[in-house]
Scaffold this motif. Sequence first.
Motif, PDB file in Angstrom:
ATOM      1  N   ALA A  54      71.201  38.253  23.316  1.00 55.82           N
ATOM      2  CA  ALA A  54      69.833  37.910  22.951  1.00 55.82           C
ATOM      3  C   ALA A  54      69.686  36.397  22.833  1.00 55.82           C
ATOM      4  CB  ALA A  54      69.463  38.573  21.626  1.00 55.82           C
ATOM      5  N   GLU A  93      65.201  35.245  19.622  1.00 56.76           N
ATOM      6  CA  GLU A  93      65.150  36.675  19.342  1.00 56.76           C
ATOM      7  C   GLU A  93      66.047  37.086  18.182  1.00 56.76           C
ATOM      8  OE1 GLU A  93      64.300  38.357  23.880  1.00 56.76           O
ATOM      9  OE2 GLU A  93      66.359  38.132  23.138  1.00 56.76           O
ATOM     10  N   ARG A 134      65.981  40.194  15.031  1.00 54.65           N
ATOM     11  CA  ARG A 134      66.943  41.294  15.148  1.00 54.65           C
ATOM     12  C   ARG A 134      67.776  41.437  13.876  1.00 54.65           C
ATOM     13  NH1 ARG A 134      68.931  43.191  20.135  1.00 54.65           N
ATOM     14  NH2 ARG A 134      67.519  42.818  21.880  1.00 54.65           N
TER      15      ARG A 134
END
Length: 371
Positions: free
Chosen positions: A307, A311, A315
Amino acid sequence: TALLLAAARTPGRRGPWLGYGLVVMLLGLVNVLGLLLLAAHGVFLLLTHPGRTVRQALMVDAVVTVALSPWLIATFAQRGQIAWIERPHLYDLTALYIHAFGSKLVPPLVVLGGLATLLMHRGLPAGGLGQAFALGAAWATTPPVVLWTVSQVFPMWDAHYMVYTVPGLALLVAAEVVALSSGPTRHRRRVPSPRRADPPPGARARARAARRGSPVGALVGLAVVLLIAVIGLPDQRAHRASDGHDEDLRAVADYLRENAGPGDGVLFVPFDLRDMSAAYPEAFAVLDDLSLAESPIASDTLHGVEATASELPDRIAGRERIWLITGDFVALSAVAEDQDDVKLAALGAGYRQVGQADVPAFRILRYEPVP
């Protein structure tokens, strides 16, 4: 190698050389560093065969190299995949032979056995025994020495890349055992005779017995094989234990199986430690890989797609518990270091370490939200 021997026995025939060339090309497509075996073949032919055979082998190798050149260029362009490899030391080369036998004692004995063979036979033994000795020695030493030398400038050395030289080492030891237990051989030149006298009584039986070898030689060979097996057995057992090679993947899996729960997140630093989840999938099944944007299968990559930095915070946020799995690694690529820094920064923004477990080669850190 078998096809090379067949072609060398009948140098005038094109069929065996064609088969040899096709298999060498397949070898280059499957394992580029396996082409170093051609250097061993060249040394073997120089020691045991006339110049005509050597020239034919060189011609085949040259044609195959030209045919493989696009593939070799494409492979070289991916050299970043092994950017983690450092310049090897001398002990990296010697360790290849130490681990092959499982003891530091055996490799010097093999060298002494080779010198004794050459002294006893005043050079290479005659016939097929001499060819086996030369082939084994070239096969076991030429590829590793060439790769180790090149790696001083372009680091590519890894002992795993040289596993295919172990059969040559076994062949060398076998040839030494036979040569030393059977006594010196003579290089006789056969002179044709227009008439052949009948052999004296019992001559044929004695000749057959000589070809079979003496019982003493067979017992010596058996004793050497058993001795090598006994010496190397402890090392072989240690390497096949769960913590073999000084790392214990099973211990990591067992710890997570006992302490992790559904909904927990996991981060791997460096990212290629993710491979352990494929080795023990049941232990990682309840964990969410927070930095994995696309799986290895879906992305056609070895370790998956990570990622992005933007991001990761989303997460990671909201997890009650996150497991960080790391280890003692000294050679990371710049890309891996950047990815690791992003993970650690995102984790440190809202979490604190509350636990730690150490197993051979790995460290498991438990993080929970900052109160």
